[in-house]
Write a protein that holds these residues in place. Structure first.
Motif, PDB file in Angstrom:
ATOM      1  N   LEU A   1       0.853  -1.189   0.000  1.00  0.00           N
ATOM      2  CA  LEU A   1       0.000   0.000   0.000  1.00  0.00           C
ATOM      3  C   LEU A   1       0.885   1.233   0.000  1.00  0.00           C
ATOM      4  N   LYS A   2       0.722   2.070  -1.029  1.00  0.00           N
ATOM      5  CA  LYS A   2       1.489   3.306  -1.173  1.00  0.00           C
ATOM      6  C   LYS A   2       0.566   4.489  -0.868  1.00  0.00           C
ATOM      7  N   LYS A   3       0.925   5.258   0.139  1.00  0.00           N
ATOM      8  CA  LYS A   3       0.151   6.443   0.509  1.00  0.00           C
ATOM      9  C   LYS A   3      -1.327   6.107   0.717  1.00  0.00           C
ATOM     10  N   ALA A   4      -1.570   5.068   1.493  1.00  0.00           N
ATOM     11  CA  ALA A   4      -2.948   4.628   1.734  1.00  0.00           C
ATOM     12  C   ALA A   4      -3.639   5.579   2.709  1.00  0.00           C
ATOM     13  N   ARG A   5      -4.915   5.935   2.379  1.00  0.00           N
ATOM     14  CA  ARG A   5      -5.684   6.874   3.200  1.00  0.00           C
ATOM     15  C   ARG A   5      -7.039   6.256   3.549  1.00  0.00           C
ATOM     16  N   HIS A   6      -7.391   6.313   4.800  1.00  0.00           N
ATOM     17  CA  HIS A   6      -8.694   5.770   5.215  1.00  0.00           C
ATOM     18  C   HIS A   6      -9.801   6.638   4.624  1.00  0.00           C
TER      19      HIS A   6
ATOM     20  N   LYS B   1      -2.626   3.749  15.515  1.00  0.00           N
ATOM     21  CA  LYS B   1      -2.440   2.305  15.334  1.00  0.00           C
ATOM     22  C   LYS B   1      -3.710   1.643  14.815  1.00  0.00           C
ATOM     23  N   THR B   2      -4.824   1.950  15.469  1.00  0.00           N
ATOM     24  CA  THR B   2      -6.092   1.322  15.076  1.00  0.00           C
ATOM     25  C   THR B   2      -6.509   1.759  13.675  1.00  0.00           C
ATOM     26  N   VAL B   3      -6.281   3.031  13.328  1.00  0.00           N
ATOM     27  CA  VAL B   3      -6.611   3.507  11.980  1.00  0.00           C
ATOM     28  C   VAL B   3      -5.811   2.742  10.934  1.00  0.00           C
ATOM     29  N   SER B   4      -4.525   2.525  11.206  1.00  0.00           N
ATOM     30  CA  SER B   4      -3.691   1.750  10.276  1.00  0.00           C
ATOM     31  C   SER B   4      -4.235   0.335  10.129  1.00  0.00           C
ATOM     32  N   LEU B   5      -4.609  -0.258  11.263  1.00  0.00           N
ATOM     33  CA  LEU B   5      -5.161  -1.613  11.260  1.00  0.00           C
ATOM     34  C   LEU B   5      -6.437  -1.671  10.427  1.00  0.00           C
TER      35      LEU B   5
END
Length: 785
Positions: free
Chosen positions: A304-309, A341-345
């Motif tokens: 994932l490159k520059k992944a945004r929620h 951390k949770t957002v990344s998860l």
């Protein structure tokens, strides 16, 4: 994928975002029904058609699917014999028209520009059904009323209704204007009661006003009476209105029958239009949030490159880079609370669901996603009062359920693994669970605060540490995910920044074991090295970008210079061609004048006239000074004599020296044209004696200087033509009326070439083969004009 996982990862909220861009309930319904798939072919097909939708949007700018309606219930009712009303028929016509419109749009796109095989394949299956659309449009207007033109009977009935209404209005208006009647009226108006035309009459005049009472006011003071004069007309009107209703129903029935006969094509069109609307909605979502279709990896590599929620505002979301698969099967994320951390998860898990549903993800083009057999997540505080379960119990119940379902192709997400109980026991359980999942072959991403898990990730060959960055200076997280660097405990640093006495901080550090201290030192070293490497990489990227921009700029300038150089060369070439053309035209005029003088007064041609004309001929060729090549410069000092072959660079032509005018000026024969050129314009090619040529025009003043015949034997056709052209000019000046060209018999090729040239020569009046005494077919006798 379980509903619980989808809810935990907020997948339904993403569906709602995509539904916003859908144009119809059909598309929205399809979005709601879409579930992540673990079938490689199905996911590939979903992503492929999504990429086609994005490409279509890029080419067309905007694609609207307005007019599509959910007409499934209407079609079903028509199929079982029900009657459709005007509004339902308009919806069907609108949907049919929308299908034809999108089909025409795809056909207008050049296949060479955009192949779009999936979308073209779908639209080509759409049935036109134009006859239904046309019939509905001709029968029902935009407001949902059956048109008068729908049938001749309906037009006749409505015309009759209009006539009767006019008569009723006229009769009632006469009553209203009557002075005897006016005093009985409550108001001078015409109204309706129960579809009958009436007028309001005062109750006290009921006995004086003849007619039928249809209604009265709430106070009883006003009676609504239908006068006797319009009773019959109202009856006729009602009869015609009933006839109108029957005719309208008949027309609607006929239209409904047309729908019933095309049920299957309509249902096929609806399925295709729903798919198209779904695809365009995904494409518009991608354009709005700058999402891409990820590549599918077959080796379970996730990049994932520059992944945004997608659920975080674009002006606050911090992109993350994540890689796992071949080198690292599990990622352990550590860091402070509220650090991301949770957002990344959730981002990783959500992107897996989106990819396997055919949705574009918010990342850069190089991103890759594998296909997981299942995505399982234990995220958040699921404490349940009703079940009397603690936070730890709730997490463990969920984890047990997950462990019973995972396989070697699963993605497992653990948030705060092992939390909610004794740290030592919790860390031990967490390590055991991680080892089990990794042993099963599943991909694992977990967040934790336990130092033991940092050491586990550091020592396990299939696991890598990661952390969310924290800025100690501002006491705020940066939300950046750093792969390869474990999270550092910031309790001491934060306490110091907040003002806790140093001696208390030092005392606290003394209570930490040596292993923990070494771990913190390792983390500090890794973090500083990572930051230095990141800074160096950013500097390198900046320098590379600057170099690329400079390189592109230089290439653009070089290209511009080359184009300008080519334009200058082309301009010079055109100017040189114009100069030569002018010179040849001037030479032809001079020769023409000389011939006219020679014919008119062959004995009186004066030497001074020839010299004057020769001078004019020489001046016809301008003195051209062009830049010469290095080769010309090297040979510019070589001596030139009569007969030398030279190359005239300014004209790109070969020629021969026929007269040396001075050390720096020469008369050069180029084809049929003689030119006066300077030494710097000539490049010596070969010293070669030329065939006998007159030295100058002025020397050709007597017949004794020119023989009456020209021997061409042994010459090639091209050489012979050049000799003949020069010889005929000299013969004209010498005053000959007839000359002989000796070409011999041979194969006849030279004779044919010579005679072909003579047919178009300006000085030749006629020609023939020689007679027996003149050489026969080996000689051509030319009569000069």
């Amino acid at each position: 994928m379980s509903d619980w996982t989808q809810k935990t990862l907020e997948f339904m909220e993403v569906k709602e975002m995509i539904k916003y861009y859908s144009s119809s309930d059909l598309g929205k319904s399809l979005i709601d029904d879409t579930e992540p798939s673990d079938d490689w072919e199905e996911v590939s097909e979903r992503l492929y058609i999504t990429s086609e939708g994005i490409e279509l949007l890029r080419l067309k700018g905007d694609v609207t699917l307005g007019g599509i309606r959910d007409i499934r219930s209407f079609v079903r009712r028509a199929e079982i014999g029900g009657l459709l009303n005007e509004a339902e028929l308009l919806d069907i016509g609108s949907t049919i028209h929308a299908g034809r419109k999108i089909k025409a749009m795809l056909r207008q796109l050049d296949v060479e520009i955009a192949s779009l095989p999936r979308l073209r394949g779908l639209t080509e299956q759409i049935e036109s059904l134009e006859h239904i659309d046309t019939e509905i449009a001709n029968s029902v207007d935009e407001q949902g009323f059956v048109r008068d033109s729908a049938s001749s009977e309906l037009r006749r009935v409505r015309q009759a209704i209009g006539t009767i209404r006019s008569r009723i209005q006229s009769t009632l208006n006469n009553l209203l204007r009557n002075s005897n009647t006016q005093k009985m009226l409550q108001e001078s108006i015409i109204t309706q009661r129960y579809d009958r035309y009436v007028i309001p009459v005062k109750a006290e005049y009921r006995g004086s006003f003849h007619g039928i009472v249809h209604d009265q006011s709430s106070s009883g003071a006003t009676l609504f009476i239908e006068p006797e004069a319009v009773v019959q007309l109202n009856n006729q009107l009602r009869e015609q209105e009933l006839a109108e209703e029957r005719e309208v129903e008949k027309i609607l029935y006929q239209l409904t029958q047309m729908i019933a006969e095309s049920v299957e094509p309509l249902r096929l069109n609806l399925d295709i239009l729903a798919q198209l609307d779904f695809t365009v909605a995904k494409a518009q979502f991608a354009r709005a949030v700058k999402a891409v279709v990820p590549k599918l990896s077959q080796d379970r590599t996730l990049v994932l490159k520059k992944a945004r929620h997608p659920l975080i505002a674009k002006d606050t979301v911090v992109p993350i880079d994540v890689e796992m698969g071949q080198a690292h099967q599990a990622v352990i994320i550590t860091g402070p609370n509220t650090g991301g951390k949770t957002v990344s998860l959730k981002t990783i898990g959500l992107f897996a669901l989106m990819t396997q549903s055919g949705f574009p993800i918010l990342a850069e083009e190089e991103s890759q996603m594998p296909i997981y057999s299942g995505v399982f997540a234990d995220i958040g505080d699921e404490q349940s009062i009703e079940q009397s379960l603690s936070t730890f119990s709730s997490h463990m119940t969920n984890i047990i359920r997950i462990l019973g379902k995972i396989d070697h192709e699963s993605l497992v997400l653990f948030d705060e693994l092992g939390a909610g109980t004794d740290p030592t026991e919790g860390a031990a359980l967490a390590i055991s669970i991680l080892e089990h999942c990794i042993g099963m072959g599943a991909a694992v991403v977990a967040t934790t605060h336990y130092s033991e898990l940092k050491l586990f990730a550091h020592t396990h060959s299939r696991t890598v540490n990661a952390s969310v960055e924290f800025d100690v200076e501002t006491l705020r997280p940066t939300y950046r995910l750093l792969i390869g660097v474990p999270g550092k405990s910031n309790a001491f640093a934060i306490s110091k920044r907040l003002g806790l006495p140093i001696y208390l901080i030092e005392d606290a550090k003394s209570h930490i074991s040596s292993d923990d201290n070494r771990l913190e030192e390792m983390i500090t070293t890794l973090t500083s090295e990572r930051k230095a490497t990141e800074d160096a990489r950013m500097d390198a990227d900046r320098l590379r970008t600057e170099a690329e921009e400079m390189h592109q700029g230089l290439e653009a300038k070089l290209q511009a210079w080359e184009e300008e150089k080519a334009q200058i060369r082309e301009k010079a070439r055109l100017e040189a061609r114009q100069i030569i053309s002018n010179a040849e035209r001037e030479a032809d005029e001079v020769l023409k004048q000389l011939r006219e003088w020679a014919k008119a007064r062959p004995q009186e041609l004066k030497e001074h006239k020839l010299i004057e004309t020769r001078k004019r001929l020489g001046n016809a060729v301008p003195d051209l000074e062009l830049h010469r090549s290095a080769t010309i410069k090297k040979k510019s000092n070589e001596k030139l004599v009569v007969g030398d072959e030279v190359f005239v660079a300014s004209l790109s032509q070969k020629g021969a020296i026929v007269e040396v005018l001075s050390d720096k000026e020469f008369q050069v024969q180029i084809g049929a044209l003689k030119m006066k050129l300077k030494r710097g314009q000539l490049e010596k090619r070969e010293s070669k004696p030329q065939p006998q040529q007159p030295k100058s025009t002025s020397s050709i003043s007597r017949k004794a200087d020119v023989r009456p015949e020209l021997d061409l034997r042994g010459h090639l056709v091209e050489e012979a033509i050049m000799e003949i052209d020069r010889y005929l000019d000299h013969a004209v000046l010498a005053g000959y009326k007839q000359v002989h060209l000796i070409h011999g018999k041979g194969t006849g090729a030279l004779r044919t070439g010579v005679q072909q040239f003579l047919r178009s020569h300006r000085n030749v009046k006629s020609f023939r083969l020689g007679s027996m005494g003149e050489g026969g077919s080996g000689v051509t006798v030319v009569e000069i004009q």
